[in-house]
Structure formats: structure tokens, C-alpha cells
Design a protein around this motif. Structure first.
Motif, PDB file in Angstrom:
ATOM      1  N   TRP A  52       0.830  -1.202   0.000  1.00 34.12           N
ATOM      2  CA  TRP A  52       0.000   0.000   0.000  1.00 34.12           C
ATOM      3  C   TRP A  52       0.864   1.251   0.000  1.00 34.12           C
ATOM      4  O   TRP A  52       2.047   1.193   0.329  1.00 34.12           O
ATOM      5  N   VAL A 110      -7.629   8.005 -11.606  1.00 41.48           N
ATOM      6  CA  VAL A 110      -7.366   6.595 -11.314  1.00 41.48           C
ATOM      7  C   VAL A 110      -7.998   5.668 -12.347  1.00 41.48           C
ATOM      8  O   VAL A 110      -9.071   5.962 -12.882  1.00 41.48           O
ATOM      9  N   TRP A 159     -11.212   1.757  -8.975  1.00 39.51           N
ATOM     10  CA  TRP A 159     -11.344   1.971  -7.536  1.00 39.51           C
ATOM     11  C   TRP A 159     -11.165   0.681  -6.750  1.00 39.51           C
ATOM     12  O   TRP A 159     -11.393   0.639  -5.545  1.00 39.51           O
ATOM     13  N   ILE A 190      -8.552   0.988  -3.707  1.00 42.70           N
ATOM     14  CA  ILE A 190      -8.501   2.287  -3.039  1.00 42.70           C
ATOM     15  C   ILE A 190      -9.302   2.231  -1.745  1.00 42.70           C
ATOM     16  O   ILE A 190     -10.422   1.724  -1.718  1.00 42.70           O
ATOM     17  N   ALA A 204      -6.232   6.837   0.065  1.00 38.50           N
ATOM     18  CA  ALA A 204      -6.412   8.173  -0.510  1.00 38.50           C
ATOM     19  C   ALA A 204      -7.026   9.104   0.530  1.00 38.50           C
ATOM     20  O   ALA A 204      -8.184   8.932   0.920  1.00 38.50           O
ATOM     21  N   LEU A 254      -1.569   2.666  -8.549  1.00 41.15           N
ATOM     22  CA  LEU A 254      -2.581   1.643  -8.826  1.00 41.15           C
ATOM     23  C   LEU A 254      -2.240   0.856 -10.081  1.00 41.15           C
ATOM     24  O   LEU A 254      -2.380  -0.371 -10.119  1.00 41.15           O
ATOM     25  N   LYS A 303      -0.287  10.645  -8.891  1.00 41.96           N
ATOM     26  CA  LYS A 303       0.509   9.683  -8.117  1.00 41.96           C
ATOM     27  C   LYS A 303      -0.322   8.435  -7.803  1.00 41.96           C
ATOM     28  O   LYS A 303       0.173   7.305  -7.880  1.00 41.96           O
ATOM     29  N   ALA A 304      -1.586   8.660  -7.458  1.00 44.84           N
ATOM     30  CA  ALA A 304      -2.470   7.532  -7.149  1.00 44.84           C
ATOM     31  C   ALA A 304      -2.657   6.653  -8.375  1.00 44.84           C
ATOM     32  O   ALA A 304      -2.634   5.415  -8.281  1.00 44.84           O
ATOM     33  N   PHE A 356      -8.985  12.475  -7.610  1.00 41.08           N
ATOM     34  CA  PHE A 356      -8.698  11.038  -7.667  1.00 41.08           C
ATOM     35  C   PHE A 356      -9.514  10.383  -8.792  1.00 41.08           C
ATOM     36  O   PHE A 356      -8.975   9.624  -9.601  1.00 41.08           O
ATOM     37  N   LEU A 359      -1.502   8.386   0.092  1.00 38.85           N
ATOM     38  CA  LEU A 359      -1.354   9.538  -0.797  1.00 38.85           C
ATOM     39  C   LEU A 359      -2.404  10.599  -0.468  1.00 38.85           C
ATOM     40  O   LEU A 359      -3.546  10.275  -0.135  1.00 38.85           O
ATOM     41  N   VAL A 380      -3.942   2.005  -2.664  1.00 40.35           N
ATOM     42  CA  VAL A 380      -3.804   3.412  -2.297  1.00 40.35           C
ATOM     43  C   VAL A 380      -4.764   3.764  -1.163  1.00 40.35           C
ATOM     44  O   VAL A 380      -5.972   3.503  -1.259  1.00 40.35           O
TER      45      VAL A 380
END
Length: 307
Positions: free
Chosen positions: A142, A206, A209, A212, A177, A169, A164-165, A202, A145, A175
């Protein structure tokens, strides 16, 4: 057991019209949740189930931030390895970068390891940064972020965090978040606006999901000793889930875990965990104390109901 949630953006200090940050939810709000309960008509053997709006497993993360030494972390890992943790909880800890290898090589497999940050793309000539590839190489599962300290101290903006996320992923890291408002934003009635804006960054970036976990951390409650009341936290969590339903999908809204962070400790975790849309915690200072962190993990028992 899954229950339906709605949110009303006029109480708990989330709008200027509310005079007190600690207002309790309205009677109609409580009646709404009560109406979702279904009790058996005749006695039968009971089993424990977790009552949450989301369908995911309870999740507790420990963010150690910039704390610890080799000796203190050895002691903390020993305490965690010997702790009795409820089985129906995903548990993750995030040591400082320099101790990640020490922790991944000595911590029980029962607990997964997270980084506290990662770079926006593949490694290279980026002094001081840590790549996702390097994190995976030493066993991290993990990465955290969007934490408020990265946003408001380091200066990372929503879009940068979203990118970054997306990279993490795509490369196979989960992540955590983080979203949350400043005190002045809450007092100005902008809590939902801020959280939704951060969520959108996000969502715009991304690829999925699936891996996340959303951590709602009101900035005014992080490391201050001030804790959102269970009702305040629940209210934002309901709003976040509703936003996901309307802007991503009903499936994502159901399966995405929304955890609370902000001065969570062994004393207040039980009451917070009782709230239907609080699917776990992201813990700061209390995660540096093995027995107390175990208490927070085991607060999942307050969510269990007979069925």
C-alpha cells in the motif's frame, strides 16, 4: 449486513447555519437508520456479522509518520507480532521510508506494510523520491497519498496527488487516498466542497477503484487531540459514499471503504466504529503504541450485531 445511507448537509457544523460543531443529528436522520434494521421474528442461534453501509472489510491503518528508531521500531513490531487481532480486519502499518525494509522483513504476515508516499512515475533522476517499483521490491502493498501534511506542508495539489495515485494503482499498489478540510473551511461551511474536489481529482485520474481506501481526515483533528464526533464523521462519510454513487458508480460506492482519521485512540475508537459508514481508521500517534493500536483494530467488535 448492508444498510442504506443518505446525508443531510445542514447539521454538525458542515454549513454555516449550524451553530455548534457538536450538534447531534436530527431525529428524522436517526429514524431513517432505525428503519433499515430488520430483526428476526423468532429466536434463533446468533452469529456475529459486521453492520456497515459498505460491503468491504473493516480496515485499520497505522501511519507512523516521521517517528521511530531501529530500537523503538523493533519493540513496536514485537508488540504487533504478539497482539491478538480480530480476524475480520485488514491491518496495515506505514513506517518511515528508512525502516520499511526492517519492518517488512520482521513483521507478521497478518499485517501488511504501506509506504507514506511515492513518486508520480517510474524512478530515475528524482533526488529524494521513492518509486513504486522500489516499494514493491521490498514488499510494500500500500501507499498513503494525499495526506494533509503532504498537501498543506509540502504543497502537493489535488491533480498531482491524483496522478501519483493513478501510477501506484497501475503498478499494483493499493492506495489509501486521504481527503479532509481545514478548520476555516469547516467553519465556512465548505467541508463537502473541499472533500468532493479532492475526490474528483482522484476520480479523474485513477484507472479503477478496486484497490482504493478513502481516508477522511479533517485537518483540524489530526494530531490536535480534537476528534470529530461520531455524528460529524458519519455525516461526511455518508456524503462521500453518496458522491461516489452519483459520480462514479453505485458498485464503487458500496465496495469502497471509507475510514476515519484524526486523533483516533483506544478510548474513542469504539464509539466511532459504531457508525454505519465508518469502515475503519487511519491512526497516527496511537499506532506507535502496539497494545493501543491493537485495541483500535479490535474496535470492529462494536460493529458486530447478532444475526
Amino acid at each position: 449486513m448492508s444498510m442504506v445511507s443518505t446525508y443531510c448537509p445542514h447539521f454538525s457544523g458542515l454549513r454555516r447555519s449550524s451553530p455548534n460543531l457538536h450538534n447531534a443529528p436530527s431525529q428524522s436522520f436517526l429514524q431513517h437508520f432505525s428503519s433499515q434494521l430488520r430483526l428476526p421474528s423468532s429466536p434463533k442461534p446468533c452469529r456475529a456479522v459486521i453492520a456497515m453501509s459498505g460491503s468491504g472489510k473493516f480496515f485499520v491503518g497505522g501511519n507512523w509518520k516521521c517517528n521511530g528508531t531501529k530500537d523503538s521500531i523493533t519493540k513496536l513490531v514485537s508488540d504487533l507480532n504478539s497482539a491478538k487481532l480480530e480476524s475480520d480486519v485488514d491491518v496495515v502499518v506505514a513506517p518511515p521510508f528508512v525502516y520499511l525494509d526492517q519492518v517488512t522483513s520482521s513483521l507478521t504476515d497478518r499485517i501488511e506494510v504501506s509506504a507514506q508516499n511515492s513518486w508520480i512515475g517510474k524512478g530515475g533522476a528524482f533526488t529524494g523520491e521513492i518509486s513504486v517499483e522500489q516499494l514493491k521490491d521490498i514488499g510494500c502493498k500500500w501507499v498513503i497519498l494525499g495526506h494533509s501534511e503532504r498537501r498543506h506542508v509540502i504543497g502537493e495539489d489535488d491533480q498531482f496527488i491524483g496522478k501519483k495515485a493513478a501510477y501506484a494503482l497501475n503498478e499494483g499498489l493499493g492506495v489509501i487516498a486521504c481527503i479532509g478540510e481545514l478548520l476555516e473551511e469547516r467553519e465556512a461551511g465548505k467541508t463537502f466542497d473541499v472533500c468532493f474536489q479532492q475526490l474528483k481529482a482522484f476520480a479523474d485520474a485513477v484507472p479503477s477503484w478496486d484497490n482504493i481506501v478513502i481516508a477522511y481526515e479533517p485537518v483540524w483533528a489530526i494530531g490536535t487531540g480534537k476528534v470529530a464526533t461520531p455524528q460529524q464523521a458519519q455525516e461526511v462519510h455518508v456524503a462521500v459514499r453518496d458522491w461516489l454513487k452519483k459520480n462514479v458508480s453505485e458498485e464503487v460506492a458500496s465496495k469502497t471503504r471509507i475510514i476515519y482519521g484524526g486523533s483516533v485512540n483506544g478510548s474513542n475508537c469504539g464509539e466511532l466504529a459504531k457508525e454505519e459508514d465508518i469502515d475503519g481508521f487511519l491512526v497516527g500517534g496511537a499506532s506507535l503504541k502496539g497494545p493501543e493500536f491493537a485495541t483500535i483494530v479490535n474496535s470492529v467488535t462494536t460493529k458486530k450485531v447478532a444475526a
